[in-house]
Design a protein around this motif. Structure first.
Motif, mmCIF file in Angstrom:
data_model
loop_
_atom_site.group_PDB
_atom_site.id
_atom_site.type_symbol
_atom_site.label_atom_id
_atom_site.label_comp_id
_atom_site.label_asym_id
_atom_site.label_seq_id
_atom_site.Cartn_x
_atom_site.Cartn_y
_atom_site.Cartn_z
ATOM 1 N N PRO A 105 -40.600 -7.525 -10.773
ATOM 2 C CA PRO A 105 -40.804 -7.227 -12.073
ATOM 3 C C PRO A 105 -41.942 -7.656 -12.693
ATOM 4 N N GLU A 107 -43.569 -9.228 -15.946
ATOM 5 C CA GLU A 107 -43.162 -9.934 -17.219
ATOM 6 C C GLU A 107 -44.646 -10.335 -17.957
ATOM 7 N N TYR A 108 -44.506 -10.176 -19.248
ATOM 8 C CA TYR A 108 -45.374 -10.384 -20.300
ATOM 9 C C TYR A 108 -45.158 -10.403 -21.524
ATOM 10 N N GLU A 128 -43.623 -18.127 -23.289
ATOM 11 C CA GLU A 128 -42.604 -17.272 -22.505
ATOM 12 C C GLU A 128 -42.559 -16.063 -22.602
ATOM 13 N N PRO A 129 -42.627 -14.845 -21.649
ATOM 14 C CA PRO A 129 -42.663 -13.418 -21.873
ATOM 15 C C PRO A 129 -41.705 -12.977 -22.562
ATOM 16 N N ASN A 130 -41.751 -11.765 -23.464
ATOM 17 C CA ASN A 130 -40.770 -11.122 -24.000
ATOM 18 C C ASN A 130 -40.393 -9.973 -23.627
ATOM 19 N N ARG A 132 -40.332 -7.050 -20.041
ATOM 20 C CA ARG A 132 -40.369 -7.189 -18.717
ATOM 21 C C ARG A 132 -40.240 -5.586 -18.229
ATOM 22 N N GLN A 134 -39.151 -3.177 -14.527
ATOM 23 C CA GLN A 134 -38.900 -3.060 -13.402
ATOM 24 C C GLN A 134 -37.967 -1.888 -12.831
#
Length: 218
Positions: A105, A107-108, A128-130, A132, A134
């Motif tokens: 995945p 994530e960003y 933290e990323p919010n 994703r 995938q």
């Protein structure tokens, strides 16, 4: 760096065309224009995201829609953030990463260009990323307008706990279509960019064609 591309999509709802989406990545700048014909006044938005020539990171985001008198500017911090970020109108670049490596995945931190909290200043860091993106499940059969059925892989894009888009990608790793919500879908128009553009804009009024080809400066 992602490879340059140019693509046109037709926006469809209830089997009717409701808009056009244009994206062009060239010289490290991703240009996006979107038109949605809803209500008395069509929604129009234009985005430019400049990328760092030495990496996949974005440097500057320029965004304007018809509710704004002037463009909204976002600048990425010059130091490397703890988590990668990307303006939402450049989601396609993060999708391309997920397509290249479907087993992992992407994530960003997904940034909202129209958010009132961001205006002409550096984007703050987040821990933290919010968001994703995938691949989900095995290939599935996808109906394409005027094109029958094709086998495609499904990629889901989540942000802040919500499914914001579902993408379908063919065996050649090409994005075929994207669905937002439950009833709005963008279908990629096949052919060379000039031909795809002509097909996408066919039948639209002069003002719409001017915006899609020249933006708010038309």
């Amino acid at each position: 760096m992602p490879e340059d591309f140019e693509r046109w999509d037709v926006l469809v709802r209830d089997q009717q065309r409701i808009g056009v989406l244009y994206r062009n990545l060239e010289s490290n700048v991703l240009l996006t224009r979107v038109l949605v014909e809803e209500g008395d006044q069509p929604y129009r938005a234009e985005s430019r995201v400049r990328l760092d020539p030495g990496s996949d990171a974005w440097e500057l985001s320029w965004f304007r829609d018809l509710t704004m008198d002037q463009a909204r500017i976002m600048r990425r911090e010059t130091q490397d953030p703890p988590v990668e970020s990307m303006p939402s109108f450049a989601d396609i670049l993060m999708l391309q990463r997920a397509i290249r490596d479907p087993g992992n995945p992407v994530e960003y931190v997904r940034l909202n260009e129209s958010g009132q909290e961001i205006h002409d200043r550096l984007v703050p860091r987040r821990a933290e990323p919010n968001a994703r993106i995938q691949q989900v499940g095995p290939p599935e059969e996808l109906p394409i307008p005027l094109g029958g059925i094709l086998s495609a892989r499904r990629f889901e894009a989540w942000a802040d706990g919500l499914l914001v888009a579902t993408h379908w990608v063919n065996d050649a790793n090409e994005l075929v279509c994207t669905r937002w919500g439950t009833n709005t879908t963008a279908f990629g128009v096949p052919g060379a960019p000039s031909e795809a553009g002509w097909l996408s804009l066919s039948g639209l009024d002069e003002g719409t064609v001017g915006f899609m080809t020249h933006g708010f400066d038309a």
